[in-house]
Design a protein around this motif. Structure first.
Motif, PDB file in Angstrom:
ATOM      1  N   THR A   1     -25.636 -43.350  15.287  1.00 38.77           N
ATOM      2  CA  THR A   1     -25.286 -43.951  14.003  1.00 38.77           C
ATOM      3  C   THR A   1     -24.504 -42.911  13.213  1.00 38.77           C
ATOM      4  N   PRO A   2     -23.813 -43.322  12.164  1.00 37.27           N
ATOM      5  CA  PRO A   2     -23.083 -42.331  11.358  1.00 37.27           C
ATOM      6  C   PRO A   2     -24.001 -41.254  10.791  1.00 37.27           C
ATOM      7  N   GLY A   3     -25.211 -41.641  10.349  1.00 41.73           N
ATOM      8  CA  GLY A   3     -26.123 -40.670   9.761  1.00 41.73           C
ATOM      9  C   GLY A   3     -26.640 -39.664  10.772  1.00 41.73           C
ATOM     10  N   THR A   4     -27.068 -40.153  11.943  1.00 45.75           N
ATOM     11  CA  THR A   4     -27.567 -39.230  12.967  1.00 45.75           C
ATOM     12  C   THR A   4     -26.445 -38.381  13.535  1.00 45.75           C
ATOM     13  N   GLN A   5     -25.254 -38.964  13.677  1.00 45.43           N
ATOM     14  CA  GLN A   5     -24.123 -38.207  14.207  1.00 45.43           C
ATOM     15  C   GLN A   5     -23.763 -37.044  13.275  1.00 45.43           C
ATOM     16  N   ALA A   6     -23.747 -37.300  11.967  1.00 44.18           N
ATOM     17  CA  ALA A   6     -23.438 -36.237  11.013  1.00 44.18           C
ATOM     18  C   ALA A   6     -24.481 -35.135  11.081  1.00 44.18           C
ATOM     19  N   LEU A   7     -25.749 -35.516  11.208  1.00 44.46           N
ATOM     20  CA  LEU A   7     -26.810 -34.522  11.238  1.00 44.46           C
ATOM     21  C   LEU A   7     -26.796 -33.733  12.544  1.00 44.46           C
ATOM     22  N   ASN A   8     -26.638 -34.431  13.679  1.00 47.52           N
ATOM     23  CA  ASN A   8     -26.683 -33.755  14.976  1.00 47.52           C
ATOM     24  C   ASN A   8     -25.484 -32.830  15.190  1.00 47.52           C
ATOM     25  N   SER A   9     -24.307 -33.248  14.696  1.00 42.79           N
ATOM     26  CA  SER A   9     -23.096 -32.457  14.926  1.00 42.79           C
ATOM     27  C   SER A   9     -22.827 -31.451  13.822  1.00 42.79           C
ATOM     28  N   GLY A  10     -23.421 -31.686  12.634  1.00 40.42           N
ATOM     29  CA  GLY A  10     -23.122 -30.832  11.491  1.00 40.42           C
ATOM     30  C   GLY A  10     -21.769 -31.113  10.875  1.00 40.42           C
ATOM     31  N   VAL A  11     -21.111 -32.185  11.298  1.00 40.73           N
ATOM     32  CA  VAL A  11     -19.778 -32.537  10.810  1.00 40.73           C
ATOM     33  C   VAL A  11     -19.903 -33.780   9.930  1.00 40.73           C
ATOM     34  N   PRO A  12     -19.426 -33.736   8.685  1.00 40.70           N
ATOM     35  CA  PRO A  12     -19.528 -34.926   7.820  1.00 40.70           C
ATOM     36  C   PRO A  12     -18.670 -36.066   8.334  1.00 40.70           C
ATOM     37  N   GLY A  13     -19.084 -37.274   8.007  1.00 37.45           N
ATOM     38  CA  GLY A  13     -18.311 -38.458   8.378  1.00 37.45           C
ATOM     39  C   GLY A  13     -17.808 -39.167   7.137  1.00 37.45           C
ATOM     40  N   PHE A  14     -16.498 -39.465   7.118  1.00 37.63           N
ATOM     41  CA  PHE A  14     -15.889 -40.150   5.970  1.00 37.63           C
ATOM     42  C   PHE A  14     -15.264 -41.446   6.468  1.00 37.63           C
ATOM     43  N   PHE A  15     -15.647 -42.565   5.875  1.00 32.83           N
ATOM     44  CA  PHE A  15     -15.169 -43.873   6.301  1.00 32.83           C
ATOM     45  C   PHE A  15     -14.591 -44.578   5.085  1.00 32.83           C
ATOM     46  N   ASP A  16     -13.262 -44.746   5.093  1.00 32.26           N
ATOM     47  CA  ASP A  16     -12.601 -45.258   3.892  1.00 32.26           C
ATOM     48  C   ASP A  16     -12.695 -46.770   3.748  1.00 32.26           C
ATOM     49  N   SER A  17     -13.216 -47.469   4.769  1.00 33.89           N
ATOM     50  CA  SER A  17     -13.359 -48.919   4.684  1.00 33.89           C
ATOM     51  C   SER A  17     -14.422 -49.366   5.673  1.00 33.89           C
ATOM     52  N   ARG A  18     -14.877 -50.581   5.503  1.00 28.78           N
ATOM     53  CA  ARG A  18     -15.863 -51.134   6.443  1.00 28.78           C
ATOM     54  C   ARG A  18     -15.259 -51.268   7.831  1.00 28.78           C
ATOM     55  N   ALA A  19     -13.974 -51.662   7.895  1.00 31.53           N
ATOM     56  CA  ALA A  19     -13.309 -51.794   9.190  1.00 31.53           C
ATOM     57  C   ALA A  19     -13.263 -50.453   9.914  1.00 31.53           C
ATOM     58  N   HIS A  20     -13.025 -49.383   9.160  1.00 33.47           N
ATOM     59  CA  HIS A  20     -12.994 -48.045   9.750  1.00 33.47           C
ATOM     60  C   HIS A  20     -14.363 -47.689  10.341  1.00 33.47           C
ATOM     61  N   LEU A  21     -15.432 -47.980   9.626  1.00 37.85           N
ATOM     62  CA  LEU A  21     -16.771 -47.667  10.112  1.00 37.85           C
ATOM     63  C   LEU A  21     -17.104 -48.476  11.364  1.00 37.85           C
ATOM     64  N   GLU A  22     -16.815 -49.765  11.322  1.00 33.50           N
ATOM     65  CA  GLU A  22     -17.184 -50.614  12.452  1.00 33.50           C
ATOM     66  C   GLU A  22     -16.294 -50.392  13.662  1.00 33.50           C
ATOM     67  N   ARG A  23     -15.107 -49.850  13.443  1.00 29.10           N
ATOM     68  CA  ARG A  23     -14.240 -49.526  14.581  1.00 29.10           C
ATOM     69  C   ARG A  23     -14.820 -48.349  15.366  1.00 29.10           C
ATOM     70  N   LEU A  24     -15.400 -47.361  14.645  1.00 23.28           N
ATOM     71  CA  LEU A  24     -15.968 -46.200  15.317  1.00 23.28           C
ATOM     72  C   LEU A  24     -17.401 -46.440  15.776  1.00 23.28           C
ATOM     73  N   TYR A  25     -18.100 -47.337  15.101  1.00 25.57           N
ATOM     74  CA  TYR A  25     -19.481 -47.663  15.474  1.00 25.57           C
ATOM     75  C   TYR A  25     -19.591 -49.181  15.609  1.00 25.57           C
ATOM     76  N   PRO A  26     -19.047 -49.730  16.693  1.00 25.95           N
ATOM     77  CA  PRO A  26     -18.979 -51.195  16.824  1.00 25.95           C
ATOM     78  C   PRO A  26     -20.344 -51.866  16.873  1.00 25.95           C
ATOM     79  N   SER A  27     -21.376 -51.130  17.257  1.00 23.58           N
ATOM     80  CA  SER A  27     -22.699 -51.753  17.333  1.00 23.58           C
ATOM     81  C   SER A  27     -23.402 -51.784  15.988  1.00 23.58           C
ATOM     82  N   ARG A  28     -22.820 -51.126  15.005  1.00 22.64           N
ATOM     83  CA  ARG A  28     -23.475 -51.044  13.698  1.00 22.64           C
ATOM     84  C   ARG A  28     -22.835 -52.033  12.736  1.00 22.64           C
TER      85      ARG A  28
END
Length: 713
Positions: A386-413
């Protein structure tokens, strides 16, 4: 209240008509009336408790960058003025540091400020602040106060009319001082230029934004840049070795304080130059010369390039870092991020998640109408993508400027929170360890440029440190309070001829684990009551409290008299070698005979309510605090205890509060007992705590023990 025009003001009707800069004109008029040199108007958003900077006058907007958007509960003058509907006056630099340290950290300059609410009788529309140079008188005059209050009241009426007519009043162009058009009656512009060009030292003119409007040949030569490249550009951007916050800070200080400022800088490789800044409300005149006594000078600026808005970023981080240092518990951190960080970055919702046991746990959230959309993530395995676990596990912040952007990278979410369209997932890493994730949500699609990503990433580090401290505090707090509660009696024994009720409230400021205790001890054929307070607010004090309470019970059970119980407990405390002291009040109760024998060791005196409603503070003989003198003597006092009488025993947390005299607090407590002392003891105990200002503030632990002699004893 009349809304007609006053001297030097636009008519109210014109100021509220479509197309007119209502806010700008009102602000400019206020500055002129009270001879202030800068100010700003904030409007309260209709959909959230946030004040937004709408127009500024007399200063660049960058000066107020950390407070472009502020929560209504933020501890800054404009928020206080709007929230409390009162004028807030800060008379100078020292008062600002004392009352509003977050503002002082970012703007540590000599200036005075007044913040005034913009409100009608029924509606708050925002607030205005105006500033003066620090050289002005330290108090706001009655005339200035009346001018500002009346002007803000008129502005509120205009905003009310605009709202009734569905005419939006939005952001307006900032009002900066117009440049001087000429030097009337003295020299023509050509002759003035020739005069300045002949001077042996450098001269230049800066506008309020720090842009160069004039530079003579000597200044260009000293700076090592052609005049054509300097004109129209900020001094800090056009001369790389001056691009340092230390030098720009002097420019800000000169404008805010309206006092002459100076600094010395090193022009590579080895030329020292002195700069003297002469401010006015239209800008600054700068004199540049070669510096002397270079051995005593501070090293100059570096040549590293910086982003033009770098100072804005530093100011924001300083302000927000100062806010986060005030958070104590986890919920304090959640609230502080909501009050301070979210408005500053334009976020409309947030979630704070903790990493524990391989899972994410929700610590708190704000801004979500439906809590379910947040709480379903509680317990989410860190192994799930998930975006939250990915940010925590990698230490890299995630920025999603739109819902389409988020769902494109995390299609199951596909269960993204309803109503939000952009997100920033910030990993919270403290001391090299993952602590959790901070999720900031935005109501509209939101781009995250590089500078904003840098700010948010830095904020993630500050939030992580605050959260790590808060998690440790909460763990210690639960442990200590659990210990203290375990050492206090879970219930009071039923004793013949006596009714009893007790209350204990732990302090809410800092760890504040106190040593307050009370007990009711059966001792046939009599009974004993004790109340006390061990010095200190920590686990040691709580543990010592348990030892004292156990000792008192033991000495009572073996039949010692009140003065002997106190002497034995005193020696016990000294023998333990803790170097802590304790106050104590011990009573041997004989309700059948209607009397009580008391011994006191530095403890606040009890109150006695007679059956007829009269109340008095018992003036008891006593000895020193326990733990000071092994040879101390504790005399006793016998008091009549008629059926229906009520004894009120308490610790100092019930009556001691900053700004309130303890004698006044005792008078108030006595009046309350006199009025309602015949109520059932459980109800009476609740009312005593409810009416105590000290108990409401909870700066210290509060223990209360009420005893009533039953009529049928």
């Amino acid at each position: 209240m009349s809304d007609g025009p006053g001297p030097g003001r636009e008519p109210a009707a014109d100021g509220a008509s479509a197309g007119q800069p209502v806010l700008s004109l009102a602000l400019a008029s206020m500055l002129e009336e009270v001879h202030a040199h800068s100010g700003a108007v904030y409007l309260l958003r209709p959909d959230e408790p946030v004040l937004e900077l709408t127009v500024m006058a007399g200063m660049p907007r960058a000066f107020a960058a950390p407070w472009e958007r502020v929560g209504l509960s933020a501890p800054i003058p404009v928020a206080d003025a709007a929230r409390e509907r009162r004028l807030v006056w800060v008379g100078g630099e020292d008062e600002m540091a004392r009352r509003y340290p977050r503002v002082s950290v970012v703007l540590p300059y000599s200036f005075a400020l007044a913040a005034v609410p913009v409100a009608t009788e029924h509606q708050v529309y925002g607030a205005v602040f105006v500033t003066w140079p620090g050289a002005r008188p330290p108090e706001l005059s009655d005339g200035e106060r009346e001018h500002l209050t009346a002007a803000c009241a008129r502005l509120a009426l205009r905003l009310e009319r605009a709202a009734e007519e569905n005419r939006p009043v939005g952001p307006e162009s900032d009002v900066l001082a117009a440049p001087v058009s000429g030097v009337a009656g003295t020299l023509g512009s050509s002759e003035a230029a020739r005069l300045v060009s002949r001077l042996p030292y450098g001269l230049m003119s800066l506008d309020l934004h720090g842009k160069i409007g004039f530079v003579n040949a000597a200044a260009a030569e000293l700076l090592g840049r052609p005049a054509g490249e300097l004109l129209g550009a900020p001094l800090w951007a056009s001369v790389p070795w001056l691009n340092d916050p230390v030098y720009e800070d002097r420019y800000r200080a000169a404008l805010l304080s309206q006092q002459v400022m100076s600094f010395v800088a090193l022009r590579p490789p080895g030329d020292w130059l002195s700069f003297r800044l002469y401010p006015s409300t239209t800008g600054l005149s700068v004199r540049i010369g070669r510096a002397r006594a270079v051995a005593d000078l501070v090293p100059g600026a570096t040549e590293a390039d910086a982003h033009p808005a770098r100072l804005v970023t530093i100011s924001q981080l300083l302000s927000l870092a100062g806010a986060l240092t005030e958070a104590v518990s986890v919920q304090d951190v959640v609230q502080m991020v909501w009050d301070e960080v979210a408005p500053a970055v334009g976020s409309q919702a947030l979630v704070l998640l903790r990493s524990q046991g391989g899972r994410l746990h929700v610590l708190g959230h704000r801004g979500y109408a439906d809590a379910y959309v947040v709480e379903r993530f509680d317990g989410l395995p860190l192994s799930e993508r998930t975006p939250g676990t990915q940010a925590l596990n990698s230490g890299v912040p995630g920025f999603f400027d739109s819902r389409a952007h988020l769902e494109r990278l995390y299609p199951s979410r596909h269960e993204t929170p309803d109503g939000f369209a952009a997100w920033a997932f910030l990993p919270l890493i403290a001391s090299g360890r993952p602590v959790g994730t901070c999720v900031l949500a935005y109501a509209e699609p939101h781009t995250f440029p590089a500078d904003e990503r840098a700010v948010l990433t830095s904020l993630g580090g500050l939030i992580a440190q605050a959260l790590e401290r808060a998690l440790l505090y909460d763990a210690k707090h639960r442990l200590a309070h659990g210990l203290q509660q375990a050492l206090l009696p879970h219930s009071l024994p039923a004793l013949p001829g006596l009714e009893a009720a007790a209350r204990y409230l732990p302090a809410t400021h800092g760890m504040e684990i106190g040593g307050d205790f009370y007990d009711l001890v059966p001792a046939r054929p009599l009974a004993a009551a004790v109340i006390g307070d061990v010095q200190g607010h920590n686990v040691t004090a709580a543990g010592l409290m348990g030892q004292i309470r156990t000792g008192v019970r033991a000495y009572t059970t073996v039949g010692q008299a009140p003065h002997e119980v106190m002497s034995s407990t005193n020696r016990l405390l000294i023998d333990l070698g803790t170097e802590l002291f304790a106050s104590c009040l011990y009573l041997r109760l004989d309700p059948a005979r209607g009397r009580a024998v008391m011994a006191r060791a530095g403890h606040p005196p009890p109150l006695l309510r007679r059956p007829d409603g009269r109340v008095r503070v018992l003036d008891l003989a006593g000895g020193p605090l326990l733990g000071i003198d092994a040879a101390a003597v504790y005399p006793t006092t016998e008091v009549s205890l008629a059926p229906g009488s009520v004894l009120a025993l308490y610790t100092d947390g019930l009556v001691e509060s900053p700004g309130i005299d303890i004698e006044d607090a005792l008078v108030e407590l006595g009046g309350l007992l006199s009025e309602i002392g015949d109520r059932p003891l459980e109800d009476l105990a609740d009312e005593v705590l409810r009416h105590s200002a000290a108990a409401r503030e909870r700066l210290d632990d509060v223990a209360l023990l009420l005893l009533r002699a039953c009529p049928d004893a």
